[in-house]
Design a protein around this motif. Structure first.
Motif: not given
Length: 394
Positions: A257-262, A332-337, A381-388
């Protein structure tokens, strides 16, 4: 991406690290007041903060959520690189690093329809990247050229062709796993699909105008997914269920699924998730192009210009040409939209792709002892704060 509190840095990775001060979603359930301990690049344990080993480097994250790193099974490019134009180890590294900034810890570089020589180069590059342990490279996705010209999307129709015996040999001897192969059900018969599946290839049906019966025959032969559900395929009709209807009706088939709204309306995404039968699930994919992570207004695809406008990528005739989507954006799109619960959206980006690829038992898509320390920190704020990736930050 905000760097976590010292002592962990991108250049120095202690043998034992404890990530603290954060809610932890292990892929199945959430934990509070726990520490996630990483040892030598793998998950060691989930334990109370006061039980952390004395030799562990403590990283206080200050809130938010730890979750399994995202797994993207369809990535055409990123960081200014299109895999078709740079089917090399360095091209793969650039793409993986670009998507890591947005929470993706593992991906399948995806080659869209191209010449046989480019396909050969892509297979060799991924094989070398896997041998070298390039961070983020998990396998390979070949999207074409064995597609239906009537559902070509942005694929160059001049390069779409039938599969022959030599192609089957190349694919079954590729030496890459996992290997996802997108084909049209009406151009690759069930007996060939079965041969590919028996060789360990994950066959996905896409860019196909097949009817319901043709799709179900492909699934019976071993095809286990559809590539970007709804897009470039026969639609769901009340008398002709098409590939969309077959994908939702077949219990063990996974749906990208491409969840971008387009690409798909939010309502259609929600309807599909509610209608999907069986153990197969919807998995988030980006279908991302080279624009992810860079500031670029356009790029070339098989000699044709693709324009970027407010997150939408199109050819000059308006045809969608991949996406400008990131995995955190899809979640975020799946959650918010779409209204999907947070933990379900996270599973669609990590656990479900791992299950589709057959890697969940190795700890991919989950935070479990012995599994790879592929982790994303999401801020309040549900932004990426770090990745391992493999226990290494950054």
């Amino acid at each position: 991406m905000t760097q976590p509190t010292a002592p962990v840095t991108p250049l120095v990775t202690p043998p034992v690290t404890a990530l603290c001060g954060v809610e932890i979603f292990d892929g199945e359930q959430c934990w509070h007041d726990q520490a996630l301990v990483i040892r030598d690049g793998r998950i060691d344990a989930l334990m109370p903060r006061d039980a952390v080993p004395a030799d562990a480097a403590i990283v206080e994250l200050g809130g938010g959520l730890l979750a399994p790193g995202f797994i993207d099974v369809q990535v055409n490019g990123g960081g200014g690189i299109l895999f078709n134009d740079a089917p090399t180890v360095e091209g793969i590294r650039t793409m993986a690093d670009a998507h890591a900034r947005f929470g993706t810890t593992a991906l399948l570089p995806t080659l869209i329809t191209d010449r046989p020589a480019v396909t050969d180069a892509a297979i060799a590059a991924v094989r070398s990247a896997l041998d070298q342990g390039v961070a983020g490279c998990l396998g390979l996705h070949l999207e074409g050229p064995f597609l239906a010209a009537t559902r070509k999307g942005a694929h160059d129709p001049a390069l779409i062709r039938a599969m022959d015996a030599h192609d089957v040999q190349v694919l079954t001897e590729a030496g890459v796993a996992p290997l996802v192969l997108t084909v049209a059900a009406e151009t690759v018969p069930p007996e060939t699909i079965r041969r590919l599946v028996d060789a360990g290839i994950l066959v996905s049906i896409g860019h196909s105008d097949t009817d319901y019966d043709g799709a179900m025959a492909a699934f019976a032969a071993g095809a286990r997914s559809v590539t970007h559900l709804f897009n470039a395929m026969s639609p769901l009709g009340h008398r002709a269920p098409g590939l969309v209807g077959a994908a939702l009706d077949a219990g063990d088939v996974w749906c990208g699924l491409i969840a971008d709204g387009f690409h798909v309306h939010p309502a259609a995404l929600g309807i599909a998730l509610r209608a999907k039968r069986g153990t197969g699930r919807g998995i988030l994919v980006t279908d991302a192009m080279s624009t992810v992570g860079v500031d670029a207004d356009s790029f070339m695809l098989n000699g044709r210009r693709v324009r970027r406008d407010a997150g939408r990528l199109t050819l000059d005739d308006g045809t969608l040409a991949g996406s400008d989507l990131t995995m955190i954006g899809a979640v975020r799109f799946m959650i918010d939209q779409v209204g999907v619960e947070r933990d379900v959206a996270l599973r669609m980006a990590s656990l479900y792709p791992a299950q589709f690829l057959g890697l969940a038992d190795q700890g991919f898509g989950r935070l479990v002892p012995g599994g790879p320390a592929d982790i994303v920190h999401l801020t309040p704020a549900f932004e990426v704060g770090g990745v391992w990736r493999g226990g290494r930050w950054g």
